[in-house]
Design a protein around this motif. Structure first.
Motif, mmCIF file in Angstrom:
data_model
loop_
_atom_site.group_PDB
_atom_site.id
_atom_site.type_symbol
_atom_site.label_atom_id
_atom_site.label_comp_id
_atom_site.label_asym_id
_atom_site.label_seq_id
_atom_site.Cartn_x
_atom_site.Cartn_y
_atom_site.Cartn_z
ATOM 1 N N ILE A 99 -5.588 12.761 -3.259
ATOM 2 C CA ILE A 99 -6.845 12.009 -3.212
ATOM 3 C C ILE A 99 -6.758 10.755 -4.079
ATOM 4 O O ILE A 99 -7.122 9.653 -3.653
ATOM 5 N N ILE A 100 -6.260 10.899 -5.316
ATOM 6 C CA ILE A 100 -6.172 9.754 -6.223
ATOM 7 C C ILE A 100 -5.230 8.686 -5.665
ATOM 8 O O ILE A 100 -5.536 7.483 -5.669
ATOM 9 N N ALA A 101 -4.063 9.129 -5.158
ATOM 10 C CA ALA A 101 -3.094 8.173 -4.604
ATOM 11 C C ALA A 101 -3.677 7.454 -3.394
ATOM 12 O O ALA A 101 -3.497 6.239 -3.234
ATOM 13 N N SER A 102 -4.389 8.183 -2.552
ATOM 14 C CA SER A 102 -4.974 7.578 -1.347
ATOM 15 C C SER A 102 -6.078 6.590 -1.702
ATOM 16 O O SER A 102 -6.139 5.485 -1.147
ATOM 17 N N ILE A 103 -6.957 6.990 -2.623
ATOM 18 C CA ILE A 103 -8.063 6.110 -3.006
ATOM 19 C C ILE A 103 -7.540 4.836 -3.667
ATOM 20 O O ILE A 103 -8.086 3.738 -3.457
ATOM 21 N N SER A 104 -6.460 4.963 -4.438
ATOM 22 C CA SER A 104 -5.899 3.764 -5.074
ATOM 23 C C SER A 104 -5.435 2.760 -4.024
ATOM 24 O O SER A 104 -5.600 1.546 -4.182
ATOM 25 N N ALA A 105 -4.879 3.263 -2.917
ATOM 26 C CA ALA A 105 -4.438 2.367 -1.845
ATOM 27 C C ALA A 105 -5.620 1.777 -1.089
ATOM 28 O O ALA A 105 -5.581 0.628 -0.656
ATOM 29 N N ALA A 162 0.834 -1.205 0.000
ATOM 30 C CA ALA A 162 0.000 0.000 0.000
ATOM 31 C C ALA A 162 0.868 1.255 0.000
ATOM 32 O O ALA A 162 0.575 2.234 -0.697
ATOM 33 N N GLY A 163 1.951 1.223 0.782
ATOM 34 C CA GLY A 163 2.853 2.366 0.831
ATOM 35 C C GLY A 163 3.509 2.648 -0.508
ATOM 36 O O GLY A 163 3.580 3.791 -0.954
ATOM 37 N N LEU A 164 3.980 1.594 -1.155
ATOM 38 C CA LEU A 164 4.588 1.758 -2.472
ATOM 39 C C LEU A 164 3.580 2.298 -3.473
ATOM 40 O O LEU A 164 3.892 3.166 -4.289
ATOM 41 N N LEU A 165 2.345 1.782 -3.396
ATOM 42 C CA LEU A 165 1.304 2.229 -4.322
ATOM 43 C C LEU A 165 1.003 3.707 -4.138
ATOM 44 O O LEU A 165 0.882 4.470 -5.112
ATOM 45 N N ILE A 166 0.894 4.141 -2.865
ATOM 46 C CA ILE A 166 0.605 5.548 -2.587
ATOM 47 C C ILE A 166 1.711 6.447 -3.136
ATOM 48 O O ILE A 166 1.444 7.396 -3.892
ATOM 49 N N PHE A 167 2.942 6.166 -2.760
ATOM 50 C CA PHE A 167 4.029 7.081 -3.099
ATOM 51 C C PHE A 167 4.396 7.033 -4.587
ATOM 52 O O PHE A 167 4.711 8.066 -5.174
ATOM 53 N N VAL A 168 4.327 5.873 -5.195
ATOM 54 C CA VAL A 168 4.593 5.793 -6.638
ATOM 55 C C VAL A 168 3.517 6.536 -7.418
ATOM 56 O O VAL A 168 3.814 7.322 -8.338
ATOM 57 N N THR A 169 2.254 6.314 -7.039
ATOM 58 C CA THR A 169 1.151 7.011 -7.706
ATOM 59 C C THR A 169 1.263 8.515 -7.521
ATOM 60 O O THR A 169 1.083 9.295 -8.466
ATOM 61 N N LEU A 170 1.576 8.937 -6.277
ATOM 62 C CA LEU A 170 1.694 10.371 -5.989
ATOM 63 C C LEU A 170 2.808 11.010 -6.806
ATOM 64 O O LEU A 170 2.620 12.086 -7.397
ATOM 65 N N ILE A 171 3.960 10.365 -6.867
ATOM 66 C CA ILE A 171 5.093 10.925 -7.620
ATOM 67 C C ILE A 171 4.762 11.029 -9.109
ATOM 68 O O ILE A 171 5.044 12.042 -9.753
ATOM 69 N N ILE A 172 4.135 9.995 -9.653
ATOM 70 C CA ILE A 172 3.775 10.008 -11.080
ATOM 71 C C ILE A 172 2.797 11.151 -11.376
ATOM 72 O O ILE A 172 2.965 11.897 -12.355
ATOM 73 N N LEU A 173 1.796 11.302 -10.523
ATOM 74 C CA LEU A 173 0.797 12.352 -10.737
ATOM 75 C C LEU A 173 1.421 13.743 -10.636
ATOM 76 O O LEU A 173 1.100 14.645 -11.426
ATOM 77 N N LEU A 174 2.310 13.927 -9.669
ATOM 78 C CA LEU A 174 2.966 15.226 -9.524
ATOM 79 C C LEU A 174 3.856 15.527 -10.727
ATOM 80 O O LEU A 174 3.906 16.675 -11.195
ATOM 81 N N LEU A 175 4.556 14.505 -11.234
ATOM 82 C CA LEU A 175 5.397 14.694 -12.419
ATOM 83 C C LEU A 175 4.567 15.038 -13.649
ATOM 84 O O LEU A 175 5.038 15.732 -14.556
ATOM 85 N N LEU A 176 3.324 14.552 -13.662
ATOM 86 C CA LEU A 176 2.416 14.859 -14.771
ATOM 87 C C LEU A 176 1.791 16.246 -14.639
ATOM 88 O O LEU A 176 1.057 16.682 -15.525
#
Length: 433
Positions: free
Chosen positions: A28-34, A5-19
């Protein structure tokens, strides 16, 4: 489950911020994905909505929009000029006096307005052209303004410290306000040391002195503005009112001061002031709500415990661990805004620091100091880019001068980290353990 769950949150968050996705939406998106990963889709959406509402349905948080409104009123109420005159009277005999004036004025106006960006904008607009006229290097002048504008994020009233009080589970706002005074002043003084040696090298001297009569006039003119800080802090410490009530008093006081005493704000100006305050308040409250979802997900999946154990496992030496935490926070501050960073990393790092014997008060000041540095560092630092825009300079030409201030500020950060006295002296003096 925590690791995935931790990897999913932080990887998703970093990707979204880079985008380029806004930080609130990314959270919100990173949290809901977890949550979907852990509980399934049917539970994810209602749980997220509930936690977001609970995150902002807190009475103490009313202090944030009220302090923002008070700051905007004072920003537009002619307060900056009076505080600059007061700062000039204090620093007029020091080599490089005009540059020192910029520092003191930022400390005063930043604390009164509660906004580092507002201080950088106001002081850069007023003092910048005067420094240019007196022969100061424009890039150095911009660096001075940028480097010292965040002092108002530490010297109360501070919305960053109110946010930390919420994220830490109830650390006293009054204690945090008092704890931020000395570190904020040390930040400014360290920059004045840099300016002093630069002024000596360049041969800058004080070009005028002020008579006792004029000094008295300047002080009298500035006292009503300076009283706001004493009313807010004094009232909270004395137990006359809470931090939330103090924020409402700050609005009433700044409004009366600007409309009736200085007469610099008209009734027609209030619409713009209220609208600007509502927009900024909405952004911050949305970030708090979004961060609360992530905080709940991390707590549910025991991510903070996992990360805390990982950090504590780096070394048996507390000094090494605290240095690692400082480096982590400095890195985080370079790409994340102050409010979400406080909300996300407080539940992760507070248990680590308390395990090392650090009090929540001491940690809160260290955290806020670290993340405030991020406001003047690329690539995201909002105060950095406000200061550059106001000075009409380029990032690459200002950065060499800023590095000198970074070194001085980092020295103060180490003092704040390893000498708790600087953060706890005033709170203990006022009776906060």
């Amino acid at each position: 489950m925590a690791l995935s769950a931790g990897l999913l949150i932080f990887v998703t968050l970093i990707i979204l911020l880079l985008l380029g996705i806004p930080i609130g939406i990314s959270l919100i998106i990173a949290s809901i994905s977890a949550i979907i990963h852990s509980l399934g889709f049917s539970a994810a959406i209602p749980a997220s909505a509930l936690k977001m509402f609970q995150g902002i349905n807190i009475f103490t948080l009313l202090a944030i929009p009220f302090f923002i409104l008070a700051g905007n009123i004072m920003n537009k109420g002619g307060i900056a000029v009076r505080l600059i005159n007061f700062a000039t009277a204090l620093t007029g005999r020091i080599p490089g006096s005009l540059a020192h004036t910029n520092v003191v004025a930022n400390m005063l106006f930043g604390s009164v307005s509660g906004s580092g960006a507002a201080a950088a904008s106001a002081m850069g607009t007023i003092i910048g052209p005067i420094q240019k006229k007196e022969g100061y290097d424009e890039d150095f002048s911009a660096a001075i303004n940028i480097a010292t504008a965040p002092t108002g994020l530490l010297i109360p009233p501070s919305t960053a410290l109110i946010t930390y009080a919420l994220a830490s589970g109830g650390t006293s706002v009054a204690a945090l306000f008092l704890g931020g005074v000395v570190p904020g002043i040390l930040w400014g003084l360290s920059c004045m040391v840099v300016i002093f040696f630069y002024a000596k090298k360049k041969g800058f001297v004080a070009k005028s002195s002020i008579t006792a009569k004029d000094f008295f006039k300047v002080v009298i003119s500035a006292i009503p503005s300076l009283l706001l800080v004493f009313i807010v802090i004094g009232g909270i410490v004395a137990g006359v009112f809470s931090a939330t009530e103090a924020s409402a008093i700050a609005v009433a006081y700044s409004l009366l001061l600007s409309m009736l005493f200085y007469k610099t704000i008209k009734l027609k100006d209030l619409y713009t002031i209220l609208l600007d305050s509502a927009k900024l308040s909405a952004i911050i409250m949305f970030l708090i709500g979004a961060s609360n979802i992530m905080a709940w997900v991390m707590s549910f999946t025991e991510i903070p415990s996992l990360l805390a154990n990982s950090i504590l496992g780096i070394s048996d030496n507390p000094i090494i661990i605290l240095l690692v935490i400082n480096l982590l926070l400095l890195f985080v501050g370079t790409f994340m805004d102050l409010t979400p960073a406080i909300l996300i990393f407080t539940p992760i790092l507070l248990p680590v620091c308390t395990a090392l014997g650090m009090t929540p008060l001491h940690f809160g000041i260290m955290l806020a100091f670290n993340l405030s540095i991020g406001t003047i560092t690329p690539p995201v630092g909002n105060i950095l880019f406000v200061g550059i825009k106001v000075a009409q300079r380029k990032l690459e030409s200002v950065m060499p001068y800023l590095f000198r201030f970074y070194v001085a500020i980092f020295v103060v950060l180490m003092l704040i980290t390893f000498v708790p006295w600087f953060s706890t002296f005033l709170p203990k003096l006022a009776g906060y353990s």
